[in-house]
Design a protein around this motif. Structure first.
Motif, mmCIF file in Angstrom:
data_model
loop_
_atom_site.group_PDB
_atom_site.id
_atom_site.type_symbol
_atom_site.label_atom_id
_atom_site.label_comp_id
_atom_site.label_asym_id
_atom_site.label_seq_id
_atom_site.Cartn_x
_atom_site.Cartn_y
_atom_site.Cartn_z
ATOM 1 N N GLY A 23 8.371 -1.965 -4.057
ATOM 2 C CA GLY A 23 7.047 -1.658 -4.582
ATOM 3 C C GLY A 23 6.050 -1.197 -3.525
ATOM 4 N N TRP A 24 6.389 -1.305 -2.247
ATOM 5 C CA TRP A 24 5.501 -0.851 -1.181
ATOM 6 C C TRP A 24 5.631 0.658 -1.028
ATOM 7 C CZ3 TRP A 24 3.785 -4.253 3.288
ATOM 8 C CH2 TRP A 24 3.679 -5.584 2.895
ATOM 9 N N LEU A 66 1.116 0.757 2.311
ATOM 10 C CA LEU A 66 0.473 0.134 1.156
ATOM 11 C C LEU A 66 1.394 -0.921 0.571
ATOM 12 C CD1 LEU A 66 -0.664 3.457 -0.565
ATOM 13 C CD2 LEU A 66 -1.921 2.097 1.122
ATOM 14 N N ASP A 67 0.852 -2.083 0.234
ATOM 15 C CA ASP A 67 1.676 -3.129 -0.368
ATOM 16 C C ASP A 67 1.906 -2.841 -1.849
ATOM 17 O OD1 ASP A 67 -0.605 -4.000 -1.769
ATOM 18 O OD2 ASP A 67 -0.809 -5.862 -0.627
ATOM 19 N N GLU A 68 2.566 -3.759 -2.548
ATOM 20 C CA GLU A 68 2.914 -3.558 -3.952
ATOM 21 C C GLU A 68 1.687 -3.442 -4.860
ATOM 22 O OE1 GLU A 68 2.637 -7.929 -3.271
ATOM 23 O OE2 GLU A 68 3.649 -6.324 -2.206
ATOM 24 N N ARG A 69 0.520 -3.853 -4.379
ATOM 25 C CA ARG A 69 -0.727 -3.713 -5.160
ATOM 26 C C ARG A 69 -1.464 -2.426 -4.804
ATOM 27 N NH1 ARG A 69 -3.071 -9.022 -2.848
ATOM 28 N NH2 ARG A 69 -2.001 -8.030 -1.145
ATOM 29 N N GLY A 70 -0.933 -1.660 -3.843
ATOM 30 C CA GLY A 70 -1.579 -0.426 -3.415
ATOM 31 C C GLY A 70 -2.647 -0.640 -2.363
ATOM 32 N N ILE A 71 -2.702 -1.836 -1.795
ATOM 33 C CA ILE A 71 -3.694 -2.161 -0.766
ATOM 34 C C ILE A 71 -3.143 -1.787 0.607
ATOM 35 C CG2 ILE A 71 -4.945 -4.052 0.362
ATOM 36 C CD1 ILE A 71 -4.964 -5.425 -2.418
#
Length: 92
Positions: A23-24, A66-71
């Motif tokens: 997800g990253w 970007l992590d799995e949350r898009g951050i």
């Protein structure tokens, strides 16, 4: 043009944990994104070959993780001089 990145898991809390990249994503300066997969073992590194739609400019640029949350977790800038070395690995 740059085509490989090396991420490391050798400092901070991540140095003692395996990091799952499911997800990253990586993002280029134009915000084109490339999905990541696999794991980085505690204290390990992972080489990543950049693929479309992500593109790295031979004029220099920015790469974001970007992590799995898009951050945005981390980023690196590279120069035009670095981009002149085909196959150069940029660690971050």
């Amino acid at each position: 043009m740059l085509s490989r990145l090396r991420t490391n898991n050798q400092t901070g809390l991540g140095a003692t944990l395996t990091i799952d990249l499911t997800g990253w994503m990586l993002a280029d300066k134009q915000k084109n994104k490339m999905a990541l997969s696999g794991k980085i073992a505690a204290g390990g590194t992972l080489a990543i070959v950049v693929q479309k739609p992500m593109e790295l400019s031979n004029q220099g640029g920015i790469i974001s993780l970007l992590d799995e949350r898009g951050i945005k977790i981390h980023g690196v800038a590279y120069t035009k001089a670095q981009a002149k070395n085909p196959g150069l690995t940029i660690p971050f």
